[in-house]
Design an enzyme around this catalytic site. Structure first.
Site, short mmCIF file in Angstrom:
data_model
loop_
_atom_site.label_atom_id
_atom_site.label_comp_id
_atom_site.label_asym_id
_atom_site.label_seq_id
_atom_site.Cartn_x
_atom_site.Cartn_y
_atom_site.Cartn_z
N TYR A 190 57.79 -62.07 -15.73
CA TYR A 190 57.78 -62.13 -16.56
C TYR A 190 59.79 -61.72 -17.38
CZ TYR A 190 54.66 -58.67 -19.41
OH TYR A 190 53.27 -58.86 -20.45
N GLU A 199 62.29 -66.26 -24.18
CA GLU A 199 62.08 -65.26 -25.65
C GLU A 199 63.61 -64.93 -26.27
OE1 GLU A 199 58.79 -63.81 -25.22
OE2 GLU A 199 58.12 -64.12 -23.93
C1 LIG Z 1 55.07 -59.41 -35.17
C2 LIG Z 1 56.50 -58.84 -34.30
C3 LIG Z 1 55.97 -58.93 -32.68
C4 LIG Z 1 57.24 -58.38 -32.15
C5 LIG Z 1 57.23 -57.64 -30.38
C6 LIG Z 1 57.82 -57.88 -29.78
C7 LIG Z 1 57.73 -57.53 -28.51
C8 LIG Z 1 57.89 -57.85 -27.27
C9 LIG Z 1 58.23 -57.36 -26.28
C10 LIG Z 1 56.90 -57.74 -25.67
C11 LIG Z 1 57.53 -59.36 -24.42
C12 LIG Z 1 56.20 -60.19 -24.38
C13 LIG Z 1 57.11 -61.38 -23.54
C14 LIG Z 1 56.08 -61.89 -23.02
O1 LIG Z 1 55.32 -63.03 -23.79
C15 LIG Z 1 56.74 -62.33 -21.64
C16 LIG Z 1 55.75 -63.50 -20.55
O2 LIG Z 1 54.41 -63.45 -20.71
S1 LIG Z 1 56.65 -64.46 -19.81
C17 LIG Z 1 54.96 -64.90 -18.38
C18 LIG Z 1 54.81 -63.71 -17.66
N1 LIG Z 1 54.10 -62.92 -18.38
C19 LIG Z 1 53.08 -62.57 -17.15
O3 LIG Z 1 53.36 -62.20 -16.29
C20 LIG Z 1 52.12 -61.93 -17.66
C21 LIG Z 1 51.15 -60.46 -17.99
N2 LIG Z 1 50.42 -60.03 -18.63
C22 LIG Z 1 48.42 -59.97 -18.73
O4 LIG Z 1 48.75 -60.79 -17.40
C23 LIG Z 1 48.13 -59.06 -19.65
O5 LIG Z 1 48.48 -59.77 -20.68
C24 LIG Z 1 48.00 -57.62 -19.66
C25 LIG Z 1 47.42 -57.41 -20.84
C26 LIG Z 1 49.57 -57.10 -19.92
C27 LIG Z 1 47.94 -57.04 -18.52
O6 LIG Z 1 46.71 -57.34 -18.18
P1 LIG Z 1 45.80 -56.41 -17.71
O7 LIG Z 1 45.61 -55.47 -18.08
O8 LIG Z 1 44.09 -57.53 -18.42
O9 LIG Z 1 45.39 -56.92 -16.36
P2 LIG Z 1 44.33 -57.65 -15.10
O10 LIG Z 1 44.83 -58.55 -15.10
O11 LIG Z 1 44.89 -56.87 -14.11
O12 LIG Z 1 43.47 -57.21 -16.03
C28 LIG Z 1 42.64 -55.84 -15.98
C29 LIG Z 1 40.70 -55.87 -16.33
O13 LIG Z 1 40.43 -56.41 -17.01
C30 LIG Z 1 39.53 -57.61 -16.81
N3 LIG Z 1 39.96 -58.61 -17.65
C31 LIG Z 1 41.38 -59.20 -18.54
N4 LIG Z 1 40.87 -59.85 -19.88
C32 LIG Z 1 40.05 -61.02 -18.91
C33 LIG Z 1 39.56 -62.23 -19.23
N5 LIG Z 1 39.78 -63.20 -19.70
N6 LIG Z 1 38.40 -62.48 -18.56
C34 LIG Z 1 37.65 -61.77 -17.09
N7 LIG Z 1 38.45 -60.42 -17.08
C35 LIG Z 1 39.84 -59.44 -17.97
C36 LIG Z 1 40.40 -57.87 -14.94
O14 LIG Z 1 39.57 -58.74 -14.91
C37 LIG Z 1 40.05 -56.49 -15.27
O15 LIG Z 1 38.63 -55.57 -14.65
P3 LIG Z 1 38.85 -55.22 -13.66
O16 LIG Z 1 39.61 -53.73 -13.60
O17 LIG Z 1 37.22 -54.54 -13.60
O18 LIG Z 1 38.90 -55.54 -12.58
#
Ligand SMILES: CCCCCCCCCCCCC[C@@H](O)CC(=O)SCCNC(=O)CCNC(=O)[C@H](O)C(C)(C)COP(=O)(O)OP(=O)(O)OC[C@H]1O[C@@H](n2cnc3c(N)ncnc32)[C@H](O)[C@@H]1OP(=O)(O)O
Length: 242
Positions: free
Chosen positions: A164, A171
């Site tokens: 992250y 970015e």
């Molecule tokens: C218009 C101009 C806008 C400008 C804005 C400027 C501000 C920007 C600030 C932000 C900067 C972000 C920068 C970013 O781009 C940098 C990077 O990404 S670098 C790479 C590292 N990144 C990561 O590791 C990403 C981490 N983030 C995420 O994973 C997700 O995007 C997030 C939404 C943040 C978190 O995910 P989530 O809340 O979904 O957590 P979980 O994965 O634990 O899931 C929770 C439960 O939902 C179920 N789930 C979710 N999605 C799915 C799917 N596609 N299919 C099936 N199930 C899904 C998951 O299984 C969990 O369910 P349960 O609780 O029942 O187990």
């Protein structure tokens, strides 16, 4: 009376059936979606590796993968819909910020400003995004299929700790490098006087975008740390309405 009770139970059964069918459809759709996205990001990873091995340089790499990247990153908007209709238990806001900031990076920075496409910072965020997305979508896929290998779960909830900040660094450096070009060309800007009587300066807008990482990024990062504690350590976390 008997007939009302019977009607009630038929209605209840129908409702339960509907619920079951809906969740079966949702699971089928999510499985398809996650497999397609894993495949898309794997194709990107292979294209990047092949380019680097063949050319021995990162120059021209972005251009060679731009179409595929734009397609798969833009498609991720569907994830905001998943949250909004409640088929995944994730906040619309958290997902919206994550997806929109990526789409903004792709379309309004890297794709629009050709001069920065060969910067090392672009390769940095491309590498980090690709690694993260392959891990994340394969995690969701195997989880839905109830066959989740521990190393994928481990990678999903540990690698982000380093990835992250690295992604954000890539970015921010890319936007910073773009600033002089934006100022010089006045792209996407509107100066007064004009017939709409509106003034917009993309240079200042980008400065605000960079500053907005300060309050927004920690929220995403702490969200992931909470998810990590919940999934890996089994902690029960009472989330405030996000
Ligand atoms: C218009 C101009 C806008 C400008 C804005 C400027 C501000 C920007 C600030 C932000 C900067 C972000 C920068 C970013 O781009 C940098 C990077 O990404 S670098 C790479 C590292 N990144 C990561 O590791 C990403 C981490 N983030 C995420 O994973 C997700 O995007 C997030 C939404 C943040 C978190 O995910 P989530 O809340 O979904 O957590 P979980 O994965 O634990 O899931 C929770 C439960 O939902 C179920 N789930 C979710 N999605 C799915 C799917 N596609 N299919 C099936 N199930 C899904 C998951 O299984 C969990 O369910 P349960 O609780 O029942 O187990």
């Amino acid at each position: 009376m008997v007939s009302t009770e019977e009607d009630g139970s038929v209605e209840e059964k129908e409702n339960n059936n509907k619920k079951r069918t809906k969740s079966a459809i949702a699971v089928a759709w999510l499985t398809f979606y996650n497999i397609a996205m894993t495949a898309g990001w794997l194709v990107l990873a292979m294209a990047m590796m092949r380019f680097y091995l063949q050319k021995g340089t990162h120059k021209g790499l972005y251009k060679s993968i731009a179409r595929t990247l734009k397609f798969f990153q833009t498609i991720a908007l569907i994830e905001v819909v998943h949250c909004a209709i409640g088929i995944v238990r994730t906040s619309v806001i958290v997902t919206g910020v994550q997806v929109c900031s990526r789409i903004f990076m792709v379309w309004f920075i890297t794709n629009s400003i050709k001069q920065i496409q060969n910067e090392e910072s672009v390769i940095l965020f491309l590498f980090v995004w690709t690694f993260t997305e392959i891990t994340r979508y394969s995690f969701y896929t195997f989880n839905l299929l109830n066959h989740l290998p521990y190393f994928i779960k481990w990678a999903r909830y540990n690698m982000f700790i380093i990835m992250y900040p690295l992604g954000v660094a890539g970015e921010l450096l890319t936007i910073y490098t773009a600033l002089p070009y934006v100022r010089k060309t006045g792209m996407f800007s509107m100066r007064l006087p004009n017939k709409y009587n509106i003034s917009f300066d993309y240079y200042y807008f980008l400065t605000i975008v960079m500053l907005s990482y300060i309050p927004l990024f920690p929220q995403l990062y702490f969200h992931m740390l909470r998810q990590r504690r919940k999934v890996l350590l089994g902690e029960i976390i009472v989330e405030k309405d996000e």
